[in-house]
Write a protein that holds these residues in place. Structure first.
Motif, mmCIF file in Angstrom:
data_model
loop_
_atom_site.group_PDB
_atom_site.id
_atom_site.type_symbol
_atom_site.label_atom_id
_atom_site.label_comp_id
_atom_site.label_asym_id
_atom_site.label_seq_id
_atom_site.Cartn_x
_atom_site.Cartn_y
_atom_site.Cartn_z
ATOM 1 N N GLY A 41 41.728 44.598 33.720
ATOM 2 C CA GLY A 41 41.619 45.619 32.782
ATOM 3 C C GLY A 41 41.161 45.317 31.623
ATOM 4 N N MET A 42 41.294 44.002 31.007
ATOM 5 C CA MET A 42 40.502 43.721 29.893
ATOM 6 C C MET A 42 39.106 43.676 30.170
ATOM 7 S SD MET A 42 43.145 40.638 28.773
ATOM 8 C CE MET A 42 42.354 40.016 27.053
ATOM 9 N N HIS A 43 38.507 43.302 31.003
ATOM 10 C CA HIS A 43 37.140 43.415 31.290
ATOM 11 C C HIS A 43 36.622 44.646 31.272
ATOM 12 C CE1 HIS A 43 33.735 42.777 34.643
ATOM 13 N NE2 HIS A 43 33.329 42.815 33.381
ATOM 14 N N TYR A 44 37.273 45.645 32.025
ATOM 15 C CA TYR A 44 36.855 46.969 32.011
ATOM 16 C C TYR A 44 36.914 47.448 30.918
ATOM 17 C CZ TYR A 44 37.126 51.976 33.318
ATOM 18 O OH TYR A 44 36.676 53.286 33.562
ATOM 19 N N ARG A 45 38.015 47.217 29.933
ATOM 20 C CA ARG A 45 37.983 47.844 28.460
ATOM 21 C C ARG A 45 37.067 47.247 27.520
ATOM 22 N NH1 ARG A 45 42.469 48.559 31.156
ATOM 23 N NH2 ARG A 45 43.839 50.308 30.844
ATOM 24 N N GLY A 46 36.090 46.321 27.912
ATOM 25 C CA GLY A 46 35.313 45.589 27.082
ATOM 26 C C GLY A 46 35.796 44.609 26.150
ATOM 27 N N LEU A 47 36.786 43.980 26.576
ATOM 28 C CA LEU A 47 37.351 42.878 25.776
ATOM 29 C C LEU A 47 37.070 41.559 26.356
ATOM 30 C CD1 LEU A 47 41.242 44.048 25.530
ATOM 31 C CD2 LEU A 47 39.303 44.154 23.755
ATOM 32 N N LEU A 48 36.546 41.335 27.485
ATOM 33 C CA LEU A 48 36.029 40.351 28.236
ATOM 34 C C LEU A 48 34.950 40.723 28.857
ATOM 35 C CD1 LEU A 48 39.494 38.816 30.045
ATOM 36 C CD2 LEU A 48 38.577 38.208 27.702
ATOM 37 N N ARG A 49 33.864 39.727 29.197
ATOM 38 C CA ARG A 49 32.866 39.903 30.132
ATOM 39 C C ARG A 49 32.973 38.457 30.985
ATOM 40 N NH1 ARG A 49 28.586 36.376 29.105
ATOM 41 N NH2 ARG A 49 27.330 37.808 30.177
ATOM 42 N N VAL A 50 32.365 38.700 32.273
ATOM 43 C CA VAL A 50 31.912 37.777 33.172
ATOM 44 C C VAL A 50 31.108 36.883 32.809
ATOM 45 C CG1 VAL A 50 31.725 37.261 35.590
ATOM 46 C CG2 VAL A 50 33.145 39.329 34.982
ATOM 47 N N ARG A 51 31.319 35.320 32.519
ATOM 48 C CA ARG A 51 30.464 34.488 31.810
ATOM 49 C C ARG A 51 29.474 34.044 33.296
ATOM 50 N NH1 ARG A 51 29.621 30.542 27.815
ATOM 51 N NH2 ARG A 51 27.928 29.354 28.491
ATOM 52 N N ARG A 52 30.218 34.000 34.278
ATOM 53 C CA ARG A 52 29.752 33.185 35.707
ATOM 54 C C ARG A 52 30.716 33.458 36.444
ATOM 55 N NH1 ARG A 52 31.152 28.829 32.601
ATOM 56 N NH2 ARG A 52 32.688 27.490 33.824
ATOM 57 N N ARG A 53 30.408 33.171 37.846
ATOM 58 C CA ARG A 53 31.408 32.978 39.038
ATOM 59 C C ARG A 53 31.229 31.631 39.477
ATOM 60 N NH1 ARG A 53 33.053 38.008 42.236
ATOM 61 N NH2 ARG A 53 32.847 39.817 40.849
ATOM 62 N N GLU A 54 32.549 31.377 40.007
ATOM 63 C CA GLU A 54 32.781 29.905 40.806
ATOM 64 C C GLU A 54 33.320 30.366 41.841
ATOM 65 O OE1 GLU A 54 35.141 27.285 38.225
ATOM 66 O OE2 GLU A 54 33.532 27.186 36.709
ATOM 67 N N SER A 55 32.410 29.887 43.155
ATOM 68 C CA SER A 55 32.955 30.167 44.444
ATOM 69 C C SER A 55 33.502 31.601 44.667
ATOM 70 C CB SER A 55 34.042 29.234 44.888
ATOM 71 O OG SER A 55 33.680 28.050 44.720
#
Length: 333
Positions: A118-132
């Motif tokens: 929910g925080m990502h969707y609202r623009g409070l967080l972003r995905v820096r990368r993925r691990e597995s």
């Protein structure tokens, strides 16, 4: 072959990009993500898009507002993420122990992961990368729109409509309406009113033609007779969600048969297979393929809408070349 089963040969985004990026290999997007000006986010669905498009949607106002308790928890997580720099969802769960919750499908899921989504969707967080495959988050601040007046919102909504039309055109009229509904349902719920008005204006300014009772739309600056749209002799195995085949309504109108994605269909009820890739030959989708890699060798299972493969050596040679390209795409760098 309804018995065909097994995992997807690669992630959908990789299967899509292999036709659009020279020498693309499965996993390249994830490996290079941190060096590219792209983001994981929502538009008409969840996926990857150029960072420049985020300003059309963020700060995003979700259709479902958080209550006071959820806002407090999100603020605490945001402070935690800023302090750590980047976080794995398990770090958040260990620190806050939010427990489990009932999700939208009636099952239970990790409450911390739900909050991070929910925080990502609202623009409070972003995905820096993925691990597995797991998202690693960092804090982000999206600047306020330069112009958030009604006219400014209308311009952003129109730009988003243009973006999805350019990606998915030509579009039957019903599909154009459906895409705008998805746009305001996922990418820009706070722009629902200007998007509805923008749809009416788009129908007036886009190029269009009625063919066999269906009105089709495409960008006004695109010429369907241009040489760049000339048909070649290649076979292409497409992802089930590739822009060429994603619109099932258009698929049936263009090629006269109904394709289904059957990964969630019980095996005895499958016609095409677990992860059937539509098979494009020249300008027609004539069948499908399920492909597996076993000990470095590609094992394809093919099916055809007409019951048999197209006649002639041209198709056989083109299919063999595509299977060789698929083998190279799936091989590790």
């Amino acid at each position: 072959d309804g018995a065909a089963s097994g995992p997807a040969p690669a992630r959908a985004q990789d299967l899509t990009l292999r036709h659009r990026v020279e020498d693309y290999r499965a996993g390249d997007l994830e490996r290079r993500y941190e060096r590219l000006a792209i983001e994981e986010d929502s538009l008409v669905n969840y996926g990857f898009l150029p960072r420049e498009h985020l300003a059309l949607m963020h700060p995003r106002e979700a259709a479902r507002a958080w209550d006071d308790d959820t806002r407090r928890k999100a603020a605490d997580i945001l402070d935690f993420v800023r302090e750590r720099g980047t976080v794995h969802p398990r770090d958040v769960e260990r620190h806050f122990a939010h427990g489990r919750m009932t999700n939208d499908w009636g099952g239970t899921s990790n409450a911390s992961s739900h909050l991070l989504d929910g925080m990502h969707y609202r623009g409070l967080l972003r995905v820096r990368r993925r691990e597995s495959g797991t998202r690693i988050y960092e804090a982000v601040t999206h600047p306020l729109p330069v112009d958030d007046s009604p006219d400014g919102r209308a311009r952003r909504a129109a730009a988003l409509i243009d973006l999805v039309v350019r990606k998915y055109a030509p579009l039957p009229a019903a599909s154009l309406t459906y895409l705008v509904r998805l746009l305001v349902g996922y990418g820009a719920p706070h722009l629902s009113e200007p998007a509805r008005a923008g749809l009416t204006l788009a129908r007036e300014r886009l190029s269009s033609r009625r063919i066999d009772g269906t009105v089709w739309f495409w960008p006004a600056d695109e010429n369907p007779r241009s040489r760049r749209h000339a048909v070649d002799d290649r076979v292409r195995l497409l992802a089930p969600f590739d822009p060429v085949v994603w619109d099932r309504r258009r698929f049936e109108l263009l090629w006269g048969w109904r394709y289904r994605f059957e990964a969630y269909t019980p095996p005895p009820e499958r016609r095409f297979g677990h992860y059937a890739l539509p098979l494009l030959w020249r300008d027609r989708v004539v069948g499908w393929a399920n492909v597996l890699m076993c000990e470095g060798r590609l094992q394809p299972t093919l099916g055809y809408a007409g019951g048999a493969a197209p006649d002639g050596s041209a198709f056989r040679d083109a299919l063999e070349e595509e299977l060789q390209r698929m083998t190279r795409f799936l091989a590790r760098r």
